[in-house]
Design an enzyme around this catalytic site. Structure first.
Site, PDB file in Angstrom:
ATOM      1  N   HIS A  70      71.169  57.481  36.895  1.00 28.64           N
ATOM      2  CA  HIS A  70      69.892  56.947  36.433  1.00 28.64           C
ATOM      3  C   HIS A  70      69.858  55.422  36.514  1.00 28.64           C
ATOM      4  O   HIS A  70      68.843  54.822  36.877  1.00 28.64           O
ATOM      5  CB  HIS A  70      69.646  57.435  35.002  1.00 28.64           C
ATOM      6  CG  HIS A  70      68.499  56.769  34.316  1.00 28.64           C
ATOM      7  ND1 HIS A  70      68.669  55.840  33.314  1.00 28.64           N
ATOM      8  CD2 HIS A  70      67.157  56.875  34.501  1.00 28.64           C
ATOM      9  CE1 HIS A  70      67.485  55.426  32.900  1.00 28.64           C
ATOM     10  NE2 HIS A  70      66.556  56.026  33.594  1.00 28.64           N
ATOM     11  N   GLU A  73      69.147  54.468  39.959  1.00 28.67           N
ATOM     12  CA  GLU A  73      67.719  54.677  40.251  1.00 28.67           C
ATOM     13  C   GLU A  73      66.919  53.416  39.870  1.00 28.67           C
ATOM     14  O   GLU A  73      66.077  52.944  40.636  1.00 28.67           O
ATOM     15  CB  GLU A  73      67.215  55.911  39.502  1.00 28.67           C
ATOM     16  CG  GLU A  73      65.717  56.152  39.631  1.00 28.67           C
ATOM     17  CD  GLU A  73      65.091  56.430  38.279  1.00 28.67           C
ATOM     18  OE1 GLU A  73      64.223  55.642  37.857  1.00 28.67           O
ATOM     19  OE2 GLU A  73      65.478  57.434  37.628  1.00 28.67           O
ATOM     20  N   HIS A  74      67.201  52.872  38.685  1.00 29.92           N
ATOM     21  CA  HIS A  74      66.531  51.618  38.287  1.00 29.92           C
ATOM     22  C   HIS A  74      66.851  50.491  39.274  1.00 29.92           C
ATOM     23  O   HIS A  74      65.994  49.706  39.649  1.00 29.92           O
ATOM     24  CB  HIS A  74      66.997  51.184  36.892  1.00 29.92           C
ATOM     25  CG  HIS A  74      66.256  51.856  35.782  1.00 29.92           C
ATOM     26  ND1 HIS A  74      65.605  51.153  34.790  1.00 29.92           N
ATOM     27  CD2 HIS A  74      66.054  53.159  35.506  1.00 29.92           C
ATOM     28  CE1 HIS A  74      65.055  52.006  33.949  1.00 29.92           C
ATOM     29  NE2 HIS A  74      65.311  53.226  34.348  1.00 29.92           N
ATOM     30  N   GLU A 150      65.687  52.099  27.022  1.00 26.44           N
ATOM     31  CA  GLU A 150      65.089  53.389  27.377  1.00 26.44           C
ATOM     32  C   GLU A 150      65.748  54.512  26.570  1.00 26.44           C
ATOM     33  O   GLU A 150      65.093  55.422  26.076  1.00 26.44           O
ATOM     34  CB  GLU A 150      65.224  53.647  28.884  1.00 26.44           C
ATOM     35  CG  GLU A 150      64.552  54.948  29.318  1.00 26.44           C
ATOM     36  CD  GLU A 150      64.599  55.178  30.821  1.00 26.44           C
ATOM     37  OE1 GLU A 150      65.099  54.308  31.556  1.00 26.44           O
ATOM     38  OE2 GLU A 150      64.112  56.243  31.253  1.00 26.44           O
TER      39      GLU A 150
END
Lengths: 453, 437
Positions: A70, A73-74, A150
């Site tokens: 993840h 991905e950022h 997040e």
């Protein structure tokens, strides 16, 4: 290039003439470098969605680096050799488009929605960041703060999310599905440049990616653009092999946990059982479980709703959930929220009684026919939303399934019998392969009494 | 920039769902007006219905009546009990959704062409002849009460409730539409019947459809569906002015990440400067990664996962609002950056480059919204509620294009009020003082 149009079930055709000509306008082909391409045509508006899905998700992470899939991905929105940090999204916005991405256990996907004649530009940029990512230490530190915020938002601020994490970790004894996609907080705090690049170089290559284009395009246009932009990228022989992950051992002991948090206003009980997933060429049991989750928990006509909300009034809400689109063993979940004055052990006992009675009595044929008719109608409704169709393909193809499996799935659902559904329930509802969690407030007025089954 | 602008223009003309001529206005024999986009290629129809008024019509002391009433529409109607209704709906593979907000009760339906008449007959029962049976009332009431209790421990819900209370006081906007544990517990069946009679009336309805249906068929459908509703409903609430003072209200709540809502008075939807304000907000805090707040708070400093601002013109008041969430030890810095950006925009306006970029984004993204029967019907019903005409789909991008940097500077000066920008923070924020407002 071969064209594969989904055929409809003979059953469906007989029962519902209006569905006879429903075909998904889907075309697939593979580039020489191994990149799979799926084209879904919808010419009603001059809009296109490009999605690039990687067969790499959090379950592919190296132990100790949870959250790196993840995190990466950022970081793909940072720069490349030719794009400055943030420029990717800026160019998309300047062309009137939207872009985003998501990470799951088995896949990471990037997508843009934009005017159809901008597709080439989107492919050019997406191909660029597949192989030319350039990160520096500053990107890493700032973006790591962002993913921790997040996690704060999605998990730390929500006791139910914290409880679900514990539940997942207890369900999977050995498989990485027990680790949250966003990562364990302590491990997230140590993610660095090496961890991100390592994941990138292991998994980001055309032969580990699937391109899905949906909207106002023809397969020929997509093929020409894909050859131009993705075609020159070399395949990476190191990636693309079947994913070998630690599998679940035989599970021999039921797990139970209680999560208490003063922020909990509404207690509930949730149980998850280990359950088989859709496998290539072998989807019947998963289809039976998909129908089982609808029968037990799909709205007001469901079995749990009838027994626990309408009849005994023990529950305020009930639900069942199962997603068979998974690379390794999936899970079947049940949730029940007690009515005032009902304890969680009382509700759990009532839930188990309902499951046992369902297995004894079998499926109500009228309910099964209603569900099957709704599934057929969903194929019509879904044609209004090609993005959803595109997601269905992307999710399946990154979970080890083939285009043929995706297209056979509706027919298989239609052909599953009540007996098969009960047999699947009997097999899956094995407490030795399950975890049961109580979500409770800090106060002890609803303390669980020990319940012996 | 030129090629991009040219592209946007051609895209705009190419969008078939966007031609004003494609929006047909249907006048029914009973006097209803509906907008329709006929799209026969997929055999189903999306239908959107809005009743003006919504939860703000709750009678004094009956807070939560409209919300509970709407939750009961599908819980038994006409000859059907709750489960019978759900079975009939499922057997038709139709979908009906009922929702309520401060200004509207909304009904969203989709149904197959092959059983449209049966689906509409069933939907009619729920709108015209809901049962409000005792069993259903108690079941749904218990669900609503559970939701109210959960909201009391949810940081976002707490922040919303505090902001609304502070800004709107005794006006219906000042309390939560679900009601309180006390008010909902006290509601009777008569209260629900009255709320139904007040909210679902023919004098306040807006209708749009998109899909496989002709104007004649839609006209007959609407008269059958809504013709038996009462002619008039309850009077709409009064307008209310928004006045805030700069400062921070802290609501202590033991959680790791503070949630902050912020805002002050906004602009009416029909304000001549609305488009200039809309463009300005896109640049200041409109969601995307290009917005200043996102750049400064997230991209540069990593203080949050998301920060955004938005214009919220309601029927009886106008707000300009935003939200951010950061760990308790960082929320103070996030708020300070937001205040600075608020003041900077108020005094400096935007650059030509920012303006050009925002316009190409907004004009390019507009046609992408019309990407299915459901979205089209929702857009059309929203346009009617905003008092727009069908040709708005053609003129809207021109209005965006017409906004100048000077327009943005003017509206920024008028709209953004750093000395009225109020924050409500829920959490355990460090270094933030509670300043009564």
């Amino acid at each position: 290039m071969k064209t594969l149009a989904a055929a409809c079930a003979a059953l469906a055709l007989a029962a519902l003439p209006a569905l006879a000509d429903e075909q998904e306008p889907v075309t697939t082909f593979t580039l020489d470098n191994g990149m799979d391409v799926v084209v879904i045509e919808d010419h009603r508006a001059p809009v296109v969605v490009q999605m690039v899905w990687y067969r790499a998700g959090s379950a592919d992470e190296t132990p100790g680096r949870s959250g790196v899939a993840h995190f990466l991905e950022h970081l793909l929105f940072k720069g490349t050799d030719t794009l400055a940090p943030g420029e990717f999204s800026k160019v998309v916005a300047e062309n009137g488009g939207n872009d985003n991405a998501f990470t799951s256990y088995d896949q990471t996907a990037y997508f843009q929605r934009i005017a159809a004649d901008r597709l080439g530009l989107m492919m050019k940029m997406e191909a660029d960041r597949m192989v030319n990512l350039r990160l520096d230490e500053e990107d890493i530190l700032t973006e790591r703060d962002v993913i921790i915020e997040e996690r704060n938002m999605r998990v730390e601020n929500d006791p139910a999310a914290l409880m679900r994490e514990q539940l997942g970790a207890a369900l999977y004894l050995n498989h990485r599905y027990g680790v949250p996609v966003i990562g364990w907080r302590d491990e997230m705090e140590t993610l660095d440049l090496d961890a991100a690049y390592d994941f990138y170089h292991r998994f980001y290559a055309p032969n580990n990616a699937i391109l899905i284009v949906a909207g106002d395009v023809t397969p020929d246009e997509v093929e020409a653009l894909a050859e131009e932009h993705y075609g020159p990228l070399p395949a990476n022989p190191e990636v693309g092999a079947p994913r070998a992950r630690p599998q679940e051992p035989q599970q021999l002991a039921e797990r139970r946990l209680t999560f208490r948090d003063p922020r909990v206003a509404q207690p509930y009980v949730m149980r998850r059982y280990l359950a088989p997933e859709r496998d290539p060429g072998d989807q019947r049991e998963a289809a039976a479980l998909t129908l089982l989750s609808e029968i037990l928990g799909g709205g007001q006509t469901s079995v749990l709703n009838r027994d626990l909300q309408f009849d005994s009034k023990a529950a305020l809400y009930t639900g069942a959930f199962y997603d068979g689109t998974s690379y390794d063993d999936s899970s079947f979940g049940l949730v029940a929220v007690p009515a005032p004055g009902v304890t969680l052990p009382e509700l759990e006992t009532a839930l188990d009684k309902t499951l046992a009675a369902f297995i004894d009595e079998g499926v109500d044929p009228d309910q099964l026919e209603r569900i099957k008719f709704q599934l057929r109608a969903d194929q019509i409704y879904e044609r209004d939303d090609v993005q959803s169709l595109a997601r269905r393909y992307g999710s399946a193809l990154t979970s080890g399934l083939t285009v043929e499996d995706v297209q056979a799935w509706p027919d298989i659902l239609q052909s599953v019998t009540g007996e098969e559904i009960v047999a699947a329930a009997r097999k899956v509802f094995d407490r030795k392969q399950s975890v049961t969690g109580y979500l409770m407030p800090e106060e002890t007025q609803d303390a669980p009494k020990e319940v012996t089954q | 920039m030129k090629p991009v602008l040219a592209f946007v223009a051609s895209l705009f003309l190419a969008g078939p769902a966007l031609a004003a001529a494609d929006i047909q206005t249907v006048e029914t024999p009973m006097g209803f007006t509906a907008w329709l986009v006929e799209e026969p290629s997929i055999p189903f129809t999306s239908l959107e219905i809005r009743f003006e008024g919504g939860t703000s019509l709750d009678a004094p002391g009956k807070r939560g009546a409209t919300n509970l009433m709407v939750g009961l529409l599908e819980e038994g109607a006409g000859e059907y009990d709750a489960r019978g209704f759900a079975e009939a709906r499922d057997a038709l593979a139709a979908s009906f959704r009922y929702d309520s907000g401060p200004d509207t009760v909304s009904v969203s339906a989709k149904f197959l062409t092959e059983n449209r008449d049966e689906a509409v007959a069933l939907l009619r029962e729920s709108l015209v002849d809901p049962r409000f049976g005792e069993d259903a009332v108690e079941r749904v009431r218990a669900q609503v009460l559970s939701g109210i209790r959960s909201d009391l421990k949810d940081p976002d819900a707490i922040a919303n409730a505090e902001f609304d209370r502070m800004v709107f006081g005794d006006h219906p906007y000042g309390s939560q539409p679900d009601g309180t544990v006390e008010s909902v517990t006290a509601l009777t069946r008569d209260d629900l019947v009255a709320a139904h009679r007040a909210a679902l009336a023919r004098d306040r309805v807006y209708i749009a459809a998109a899909g496989d249906i002709s104007p004649e068929e839609l006209s007959a459908l609407i008269d059958r569906l809504l013709g038996d509703l009462p002619a008039t409903g309850a009077p709409l609430p009064e307008d209310v002015d928004v006045a805030t003072q700069a400062g921070t209200t802290v609501v202590p709540f033991d959680t790791p990440q503070s949630v902050a809502l912020f805002g002050h008075k906004g602009l009416k939807r029909d304000d001549p400067d609305f488009f200039a304000a809309y463009v300005m907000n896109t640049i200041l805090g409109g969601g995307g990664f290009e917005a200043r707040l996102m750049k400064e708070v997230r991209e540069k400093r990593g203080l949050t996962y998301g920060v955004y601002s938005y214009l919220m013109p309601m029927d009886h008041a106008e707000l300009y609002l935003g939200r951010v969430a950061s760990a308790n030890d960082r929320i103070g810095e996030a708020i300070s950056v937001i205040r600075d950006e608020w003041a900077r925009m108020a005094s400096e306006g935007v650059t030509d480059a920012e303006l050009a970029q925002a316009k190409t984004y907004l004009t390019g993204a507009y046609p992408l919204r019309f990407d299915g029967n459901g979205p089209i019907a929702r857009i059309l019903v929203g346009m009617q509620m905003d008092g727009l005409t069908p040709d708005y789909v053609v003129t809207r991008n021109a209005e965006v294009e017409a906004v100048t940097a000077e327009d943005v500077r003017r509206v920024a000066k008028r709209l953004l009020q750093p000395d009225a920008l109020r924050f409500v923070v829920v959490g355990q924020p460090e270094g933030l003082e509670d300043v009564p407002g």
